[in-house]
Design an enzyme around this catalytic site. Structure first.
Site, PDB file in Angstrom:
ATOM      1  N   HIS A  71      67.968 -26.162  15.154  1.00 46.35           N
ATOM      2  CA  HIS A  71      68.423 -27.146  14.179  1.00 46.35           C
ATOM      3  C   HIS A  71      68.644 -28.453  14.937  1.00 46.35           C
ATOM      4  O   HIS A  71      69.262 -28.464  16.011  1.00 46.35           O
ATOM      5  CB  HIS A  71      69.747 -26.724  13.543  1.00 46.35           C
ATOM      6  CG  HIS A  71      69.684 -25.439  12.784  1.00 46.35           C
ATOM      7  ND1 HIS A  71      69.708 -24.203  13.399  1.00 46.35           N
ATOM      8  CD2 HIS A  71      69.600 -25.213  11.440  1.00 46.35           C
ATOM      9  CE1 HIS A  71      69.657 -23.261  12.469  1.00 46.35           C
ATOM     10  NE2 HIS A  71      69.593 -23.839  11.271  1.00 46.35           N
TER      11      HIS A  71
ATOM     12  N   HIS B 178      72.148 -28.217  44.064  1.00 45.22           N
ATOM     13  CA  HIS B 178      72.229 -28.869  42.749  1.00 45.22           C
ATOM     14  C   HIS B 178      71.249 -28.178  41.808  1.00 45.22           C
ATOM     15  O   HIS B 178      70.713 -27.106  42.117  1.00 45.22           O
ATOM     16  CB  HIS B 178      71.925 -30.373  42.877  1.00 45.22           C
ATOM     17  CG  HIS B 178      70.563 -30.674  43.419  1.00 45.22           C
ATOM     18  ND1 HIS B 178      69.502 -31.011  42.628  1.00 45.22           N
ATOM     19  CD2 HIS B 178      70.098 -30.657  44.694  1.00 45.22           C
ATOM     20  CE1 HIS B 178      68.431 -31.201  43.388  1.00 45.22           C
ATOM     21  NE2 HIS B 178      68.764 -30.998  44.636  1.00 45.22           N
TER      22      HIS B 178
END
Length: 335
Positions: free
Chosen positions: A9, A181
Site C-alpha cells: 500500500h 555499516h
C-alpha cells in the site's frame, strides 16, 4: 533466476526497493509495485502482471508484500494460485528483501519456495530495540533450560589447544573507513558467511562508544569485536581460533600493511570505501586518498597482495591500477 516482486500500500515498496539497490546495485528480475490511494485491486493486479511479464523466467516468482490479507496480498494470492512454484511472504521489511537478493545472488538455481523459507528468520531478526531490554522476552524451551550452564560456569579453552587446523580463516579483509555499516551488514556478511566480524584498529579499540556501536550493528548470529593491531597478530597465531571464519575490517591501507607485516596472512583485500580527509584527492566516487595511501597500496601490490575494488558483492570489480594512476595524477597537480 527467481523473479522478485515487492508489493505494498502506498510508496512503501518503492522505498524498500531503492534502499535495497543502494546496497546491492541495480537488480534484474526485480520489480516493485504499489497500490495508490485512488486505485483499486485491478490496478495493482495489472502492475503485478506487467512486472512478471518482464522477468526472464516466469516459472519462479516470489512476492514480498506488506500486509497479510491486504489488497496487494490478495491480488498476489490470486495470481499465485495458478502457479504452484510461486511463493508469497507477508510482513516485508528491508532485512527480508536483502536476504532474498542475497539468496538469489549466491545460488542462481534457488527456487522461489527456498528463498521464501530463507527470508523469514532474517525478517524477524531485523526487529530490535534500544534499549535491548524493551524486546519482549521469549520463553526458552524446557530442553534448552536444562542444557543451559549454571551461573558462574566459565567456558574457556586452555592456551595451546589446537582447534580444527589451528589457523583462523579470513573470509574477507576489507578497507572501509565506515567499518561495519549497511553495505557490510546486509551485503558482505550474508555473502561471505563469517561467524565473527573483527574491526582491526588501534584508534577504534580505544573508543568505547564506537566499539559499542560496532557490536550493535552486527546482524543476528554474528559476533563483532574491535581489537588493536597487536591483539590481531596474537589472534592470528592462536591455534584456538582454528574453526573461526572472520571478516576483517580496516579503516585504511596503512593498517592493512602493518597487519600483513605482523604476520596476518592476507592475500586479497577488498577495497570498499575511503572517506575524504583534508589533503586527499577523490580517486573515484567512494575512494579518497593522499600520497601515503597511494604509496601504501603500491607497497602492498609489490608484496603480491591483490585488490578487489567493490562496494557490494554484486558490483563489477574496479581497476585498482587505473584508480591509483588517477589519484597520483591529481596529487601531482596539487603540488
Amino acid at each position: 533466476m527467481v523473479g522478485i516482486v515487492l508489493a505494498s500500500h502506498g510508496g512503501f515498496a518503492d522505498g524498500i526497493a531503492q534502499s535495497a539497490q543502494m546496497l546491492f546495485g541495480e537488480q534484474n528480475n526485480f520489480a516493485h509495485v504499489i497500490l495508490k490511494p485512488d486505485e483499486g485491486p485491478d490496478d495493482i493486479r495489472g502492475k503485478m502482471e506487467k512486472a512478471i511479464a518482464s522477468f526472464d523466467d516466469q516459472e519462479e516468482v516470489l512476492f514480498l508484500v506488506d500486509l497479510w490479507g491486504g489488497t496487494p496480498f490478495n491480488q498476489a494470492n490470486g495470481l499465485a494460485e495458478k502457479h504452484e512454484k510461486w511463493a508469497i511472504v507477508a510482513g516485508m521489511n528491508l532485512p527480508m528483501v536483502v536476504q532474498a537478493l542475497t539468496e538469489r545472488m549466491m545460488n542462481a538455481k534457488a527456487t522461489a519456495h527456498q528463498i521464501a523459507t530463507a527470508v523469514v528468520e532474517p525478517g524477524k531478526d531485523g526487529i530490535k530495540t534500544k534499549p535491548a531490554d524493551l524486546m519482549p522476552k521469549s520463553k526458552a524451551p524446557a530442553a534448552a533450560k536444562e542444557a543451559a550452564p549454571a551461573k558462574g560456569t566459565k567456558k574457556s579453552i586452555p592456551e595451546g589447544t589446537v582447534i580444527g587446523d589451528g589457523h583462523i580463516k579470513y573470509v574477507l579483509a576489507r578497507i572501509d573507513s565506515r567499518l561495519l555499516h549497511g553495505q557490510v551488514a546486509t551485503g558482505w556478511i550474508p555473502a561471505m558467511k563469517p561467524d565473527r566480524v573483527i574491526v582491526v584498529s588501534d584508534s577504534v579499540a580505544k573508543d568505547e562508544l564506537r566499539k559499542s556501536m560496532i557490536r550493535e550493528a552486527a546482524p543476528a548470529g554474528v559476533k563483532a569485536h574491535t581489537v588493536p593491531l597487536k591483539k590481531m597478530e596474537e589472534i592470528a597465531k592462536d591455534p584456538r581460533f582454528g574453526n573461526t571464519h572472520a571478516l576483517l575490517l580496516f579503516e585504511n591501507p596503512e593498517d592493512v600493511l602493518r597487519a600483513i607485516k605482523g604476520g596476518i596472512d592476507l592475500k586479497t583485500i577488498n577495497v570498499g570505501s575511503m572517506s575524504y580527509k583534508e589533503g586527499d584527492v577523490n580517486a573515484n566516487n567512494v575512494l579518497s586518498m593522499n600520497q601515503k595511501d597511494v604509496d601504501t597500496f603500491h607497497e602492498l601490490e609489490k608484496m603480491g597482495v591483490k585488490f578487489d575494488v567493490r562496494k557490494v558483492p554484486s558490483d563489477q570489480a574496479g581497476n585498482m591500477d587505473a584508480i591509483l594512476k588517477k589519484a597520483q595524477s591529481l596529487l601531482d597537480e596539487k603540488k
